[in-house]
Scaffold this motif. Structure first.
Motif, PDB file in Angstrom:
ATOM      1  N   ASP A  11       1.994   0.976 -11.512  1.00 58.20           N
ATOM      2  CA  ASP A  11       2.145   0.777 -12.950  1.00 58.20           C
ATOM      3  C   ASP A  11       3.135  -0.326 -13.294  1.00 58.20           C
ATOM      4  O   ASP A  11       3.073  -0.924 -14.374  1.00 58.20           O
ATOM      5  CB  ASP A  11       2.582   2.085 -13.632  1.00 58.20           C
ATOM      6  N   THR A  12       4.068  -0.626 -12.390  1.00 56.46           N
ATOM      7  CA  THR A  12       5.074  -1.658 -12.660  1.00 56.46           C
ATOM      8  C   THR A  12       4.944  -2.881 -11.757  1.00 56.46           C
ATOM      9  O   THR A  12       5.379  -3.970 -12.117  1.00 56.46           O
ATOM     10  CB  THR A  12       6.494  -1.086 -12.493  1.00 56.46           C
ATOM     11  N   GLY A  13       4.384  -2.707 -10.569  1.00 61.07           N
ATOM     12  CA  GLY A  13       4.294  -3.800  -9.625  1.00 61.07           C
ATOM     13  C   GLY A  13       5.542  -3.986  -8.783  1.00 61.07           C
ATOM     14  O   GLY A  13       5.597  -4.881  -7.937  1.00 61.07           O
ATOM     15  N   PHE A  14       6.561  -3.150  -8.995  1.00 60.22           N
ATOM     16  CA  PHE A  14       7.803  -3.246  -8.233  1.00 60.22           C
ATOM     17  C   PHE A  14       7.722  -2.342  -7.003  1.00 60.22           C
ATOM     18  O   PHE A  14       6.979  -1.362  -6.967  1.00 60.22           O
ATOM     19  CB  PHE A  14       8.999  -2.854  -9.094  1.00 60.22           C
ATOM     20  N   LEU A  15       8.551  -2.700  -5.988  1.00 57.96           N
ATOM     21  CA  LEU A  15       8.596  -1.913  -4.767  1.00 57.96           C
ATOM     22  C   LEU A  15       9.608  -0.795  -4.886  1.00 57.96           C
ATOM     23  O   LEU A  15      10.711  -0.984  -5.405  1.00 57.96           O
ATOM     24  CB  LEU A  15       8.960  -2.807  -3.576  1.00 57.96           C
ATOM     25  N   ASN A  16       9.240   0.385  -4.408  1.00 59.19           N
ATOM     26  CA  ASN A  16      10.125   1.541  -4.424  1.00 59.19           C
ATOM     27  C   ASN A  16      10.795   1.664  -3.060  1.00 59.19           C
ATOM     28  O   ASN A  16      10.204   2.142  -2.102  1.00 59.19           O
ATOM     29  CB  ASN A  16       9.332   2.813  -4.755  1.00 59.19           C
ATOM     30  N   GLY A  17      12.050   1.210  -2.979  1.00 60.55           N
ATOM     31  CA  GLY A  17      12.772   1.267  -1.715  1.00 60.55           C
ATOM     32  C   GLY A  17      12.315   0.245  -0.707  1.00 60.55           C
ATOM     33  O   GLY A  17      12.268   0.532   0.493  1.00 60.55           O
ATOM     34  N   GLY A  18      11.996  -0.949  -1.151  1.00 61.15           N
ATOM     35  CA  GLY A  18      11.490  -1.965  -0.240  1.00 61.15           C
ATOM     36  C   GLY A  18      12.522  -2.989   0.173  1.00 61.15           C
ATOM     37  O   GLY A  18      12.152  -4.080   0.632  1.00 61.15           O
ATOM     38  N   THR A  19      13.811  -2.665   0.039  1.00 59.40           N
ATOM     39  CA  THR A  19      14.848  -3.641   0.359  1.00 59.40           C
ATOM     40  C   THR A  19      14.816  -4.060   1.822  1.00 59.40           C
ATOM     41  O   THR A  19      14.886  -5.252   2.153  1.00 59.40           O
ATOM     42  CB  THR A  19      16.243  -3.065   0.028  1.00 59.40           C
ATOM     43  N   ALA A  20      14.703  -3.078   2.725  1.00 56.01           N
ATOM     44  CA  ALA A  20      14.720  -3.384   4.157  1.00 56.01           C
ATOM     45  C   ALA A  20      13.511  -4.222   4.561  1.00 56.01           C
ATOM     46  O   ALA A  20      13.642  -5.207   5.312  1.00 56.01           O
ATOM     47  CB  ALA A  20      14.755  -2.087   4.962  1.00 56.01           C
ATOM     48  N   PHE A  49       0.803  -1.218   0.000  1.00 54.54           N
ATOM     49  CA  PHE A  49       0.000   0.000   0.000  1.00 54.54           C
ATOM     50  C   PHE A  49       0.842   1.277   0.000  1.00 54.54           C
ATOM     51  O   PHE A  49       0.373   2.323  -0.443  1.00 54.54           O
ATOM     52  CB  PHE A  49      -0.928   0.010   1.218  1.00 54.54           C
ATOM     53  N   ALA A  50       2.081   1.198   0.482  1.00 50.33           N
ATOM     54  CA  ALA A  50       2.894   2.415   0.588  1.00 50.33           C
ATOM     55  C   ALA A  50       4.093   2.432  -0.361  1.00 50.33           C
ATOM     56  O   ALA A  50       4.517   3.505  -0.786  1.00 50.33           O
ATOM     57  CB  ALA A  50       3.392   2.589   2.023  1.00 50.33           C
ATOM     58  N   LEU A  51       4.633   1.278  -0.700  1.00 49.28           N
ATOM     59  CA  LEU A  51       5.873   1.247  -1.476  1.00 49.28           C
ATOM     60  C   LEU A  51       5.707   0.760  -2.909  1.00 49.28           C
ATOM     61  O   LEU A  51       6.590   1.005  -3.741  1.00 49.28           O
ATOM     62  CB  LEU A  51       6.904   0.340  -0.770  1.00 49.28           C
ATOM     63  N   MET A  52       4.630   0.062  -3.208  1.00 53.34           N
ATOM     64  CA  MET A  52       4.498  -0.523  -4.539  1.00 53.34           C
ATOM     65  C   MET A  52       4.111   0.512  -5.591  1.00 53.34           C
ATOM     66  O   MET A  52       3.224   1.343  -5.364  1.00 53.34           O
ATOM     67  CB  MET A  52       3.450  -1.639  -4.540  1.00 53.34           C
TER      68      MET A  52
END
Length: 289
Positions: free
Chosen positions: A32-41, A26-29
């Protein structure tokens, strides 16, 4: 160690990973791409907690002396209801998929490639899914009446596991055709764990490898329920809220997985009443008394 400790590990892991996964989607995805933005941690937290939980449950199930060593007929109305609901959802999903994959067999993908292989496997999965649904209905009848009709028909007991195998093959074909996202990986592992549980349950019902099957029920059931809840709850919630759903796993199967996870938890809870060391032979309620 006992089943109580395995349940404690499951509950702690669920309390940790489910909020983290909801936060990711809900916060990082990026929708349009389905990838996480900064979800490494957060991904690292999920992977570490899941691996530790799975390992702990396996160790507990292998080391505990209080695991069910054989199946005797259980009467559990909650398990019967959840089993019947799982079968009903699987039946509806399979019937609808027959029409979908029948059309797809003669269709063509946007890239011009034939969709026949996936369509044929999907159609086979739908047909076997109908048979598996009736096997689950039979198990529900057994839970409602305190009998074990599935255990009397070993081939019927295997039908849900066969359906899971075909589903896994179809997912592999579908996922290799697209750029992978984390949701696809979680979905794949959820199906693998559910398949292992269904296979262990089939052996447990039929009295094969009684003690070993009983331990495998816990070793695969709690991780399967954990990962099924982790994948289905956030995805179905996103669909209800009108958000873009990540991954390729159909919403109908997510609903089946959610209900199956609840059924697994109810069944394992009821199985705690089975005494450890009981004979793996199938006994009637009269013999129990």
């Amino acid at each position: 160690m006992s089943m109580k400790h395995a349940w404690l590990v499951f509950l702690v892991a669920l309390v940790v990973v489910l909020p983290v996964r909801l936060y990711q989607l809900f916060a990082l995805m990026e929708e349009d791409t389905g990838f996480l933005n900064g979800g490494t941690a957060t991904t690292a937290v999920l992977v570490v907690v899941l691996l530790l939980a799975f390992a702990a449950i396996v160790v507990i199930s292998k080391g505990s002396k209080r695991m069910p060593a054989g199946y005797t007929p259980l009467r559990s109305i909650p398990t019967a209801v959840l089993s019947g609901l799982t079968g009903a959802l699987l039946l509806v999903n399979s019937v609808s998929n027959i029409f979908i994959y029948s059309v797809q067999i003669n269709g063509t993908a946007p890239s011009g490639e034939s969709t026949t292989p996936a369509g044929v496997i999907g159609l086979a999965m739908a047909i076997v899914g109908i048979l598996a649904a009736f096997a689950i209905f039979l198990a529900a009848y057994g839970f409602a009446t305190g009998t074990n009709p599935v255990g009397e028909h070993p081939l019927v007991a295997l039908l849900p596991a066969v359906w899971g195998c075909i589903c896994l093959v179809l997912l592999f074909i579908s996922y290799t055709a697209v750029v992978n996202v984390s949701e696809n990986v979680y979905d794949m592992f959820a199906v693998v764990l559910l398949l292992l549980f269904l296979f262990a349950q089939a052996k447990f019902f039929t009295g094969m490898e009684g003690e070993k099957s009983g331990r495998m029920l816990v070793a695969t059931g709690l991780p399967a329920a954990l990962l099924a809840l982790l994948t289905s709850v956030p995805t179905l919630l996103m669909a209800v809220l009108g958000r873009t759903v990540p991954g390729l796993f159909p919403a109908g199967l997510h609903l089946v997985n959610l209900c199956m996870a609840c059924y697994i938890l109810s069944f394992l809870s009821a199985a705690r009443k089975l005494p450890a060391g009981v004979s793996a032979a199938i006994r009637t309620p009269e013999e129990e008394n």
